[in-house]
Write an enzyme that holds these catalytic residues in place. Structure first.
Site, mmCIF file in Angstrom:
data_model
loop_
_atom_site.group_PDB
_atom_site.id
_atom_site.type_symbol
_atom_site.label_atom_id
_atom_site.label_comp_id
_atom_site.label_asym_id
_atom_site.label_seq_id
_atom_site.Cartn_x
_atom_site.Cartn_y
_atom_site.Cartn_z
ATOM 1 N N ARG A 61 0.896 -1.031 -0.020
ATOM 2 C CA ARG A 61 0.093 -0.044 -0.073
ATOM 3 C C ARG A 61 0.814 1.078 0.310
ATOM 4 O O ARG A 61 0.392 2.328 0.675
ATOM 5 C CB ARG A 61 -0.907 0.188 1.231
ATOM 6 C CG ARG A 61 -1.656 -1.040 1.238
ATOM 7 C CD ARG A 61 -2.905 -1.236 0.093
ATOM 8 N NE ARG A 61 -3.669 -2.529 0.124
ATOM 9 C CZ ARG A 61 -3.745 -3.518 -0.230
ATOM 10 N NH1 ARG A 61 -2.449 -3.853 -0.582
ATOM 11 N NH2 ARG A 61 -4.539 -4.289 0.114
ATOM 12 N N SER B 106 -11.518 -0.497 2.762
ATOM 13 C CA SER B 106 -10.729 -0.855 3.994
ATOM 14 C C SER B 106 -9.956 0.322 4.546
ATOM 15 O O SER B 106 -9.109 0.801 4.039
ATOM 16 C CB SER B 106 -9.498 -2.083 3.642
ATOM 17 O OG SER B 106 -10.120 -3.072 3.169
ATOM 18 N N GLU C 120 -5.180 3.257 5.918
ATOM 19 C CA GLU C 120 -4.893 3.100 4.681
ATOM 20 C C GLU C 120 -5.269 4.297 3.992
ATOM 21 O O GLU C 120 -4.773 4.599 2.969
ATOM 22 C CB GLU C 120 -5.648 1.702 3.847
ATOM 23 C CG GLU C 120 -5.034 1.775 2.465
ATOM 24 C CD GLU C 120 -5.645 0.490 2.020
ATOM 25 O OE1 GLU C 120 -6.189 0.275 0.767
ATOM 26 O OE2 GLU C 120 -6.091 -0.601 2.583
#
Length: 333
Positions: A159, A233, A329
């Protein structure tokens, strides 16, 4: 080029936060991207670059410029698929299958634009953008130069990319080229993919059957942002040493994990959040989704500050219970 003052960003963030920016600039071509870059060079006003807003949490009005790509268009080579940075990511997954180019299937239904896929190194079910991105074209804001940037120069990690670190807000991405496969070689051993395929009678799935199954899995546990504001998420799955995992596994029987390498494993943040009792709970107008604890949701009229408060409460409880720090995130502005 769109150039709008006092612009409401509610439709440009999937949390549905009602926030404004001082100025909104949107480019539809390389020439317009060059024009936007010139505007940004000549102003002292702060700016941010956004994609589809699916990885963005606005905590207040932004007293600056928001830049967005609306560049469309797709072209194909032998195995290459070059997409305008403003194309919808999931549309490109569907298109790749129709063209007989494979590798994107596990990334089906991830929200957002093509440009953001390269910035975030989006991933799901054992596949990441770094596995298929060949190169991208972008305008360097500081110089006004059009550059082609290869995969290796992006320094991809879980990520992460240079676009989130030392290159943050330094490039306007205009297109992304993916190198795909002509032979279908599915990745089925992550999460419950294989189990769901068998349940549907797809023992040897076609690319479209795999895509349909991935979509069904995601829809079963992730809320539709058009109905319930969310950014998918919210937290990254933490990566810990294998020794740390073994100690925790002795305390928590059945603790799930995924091998990263010989010395590290990834522990699902959603599982830990669930173990802390947060699934389905809320603080004010911000809540934790009742089907997937990794997802924070806008229950209606939530402010960015309320969602941040919920995030921090969850982080505190996970640290207290497991001794592991989990990080968002989502980009918080």
């Amino acid at each position: 080029m769109r150039d709008i003052r006092d612009f409401n960003l509610k439709e440009h963030n999937t949390f549905g936060i009602d926030a404004k920016c001082s100025r909104f600039l949107e480019y539809e071509s390389v020439d317009e991207a060059l024009e936007v870059a010139e505007i940004l060079r000549e102003t002292a006003i702060p700016y941010i670059i956004i994609g589809g807003g699916s990885n963005l949490l606005l905590t207040k009005d932004f007293e600056g410029i928001v830049v967005h790509s609306a560049m469309k268009g797709v072209s194909f080579g032998n195995r290459e698929m070059c997409c305008g940075s403003g194309e919808v990511w999931d549309d490109m997954v569907a298109l790749s299958i129709r063209r007989g180019l494979y590798g994107m299937e596990n990334l089906s239904l991830i929200p957002g634009d093509v440009g953001a896929s390269a910035v975030q190194n989006i991933g799901a079910y054992g596949v990441e953008i770094k596995d298929m991105l060949l190169e991208l074209d972008a305008v360097e804001i500081a110089t006004g130069e059009v550059r082609t940037i290869g995969n290796a120069d992006c320094v991809y990690a879980y990520r992460q990319s240079r676009f989130k670190k030392d290159w943050k807000n330094k490039y306007l991405i205009t297109s992304v080229t993916y190198l795909l496969k002509k032979t279908f070689a599915p990745r089925l051993d992550y999460g419950n993919i294989r189990e769901e395929l068998w349940r549907r009678g797809f023992g040897d799935p076609t690319p479209q059957q795999l895509r349909d199954t991935i979509i069904a899995i995601r829809e079963a546990k992730l809320p539709d942002p058009k109905v319930t504001g969310n950014a998918g998420s919210f937290f990254m799955n933490p990566i810990v040493s294998r020794e740390t995992y073994k100690l925790l596994a002795k305390q928590y029987e059945g603790m799930p994990h995924y091998d990263v390498d010989n010395g590290h494993v990834k522990i699902p943040a959603g599982w830990m959040i669930d173990q802390c009792g947060w699934k389905g709970k809320s603080l004010g107008h911000a809540g934790v989704h009742d089907k997937q604890a990794l997802v924070l949701v806008n229950l209606g009229g939530a402010t960015g500050a309320e969602i941040v408060a919920l995030c921090e409460a969850i982080q505190k409880d996970v640290m207290a219970k497991f001794g592991i720090e989990i990080h968002p995130e989502v980009n918080i502005v």
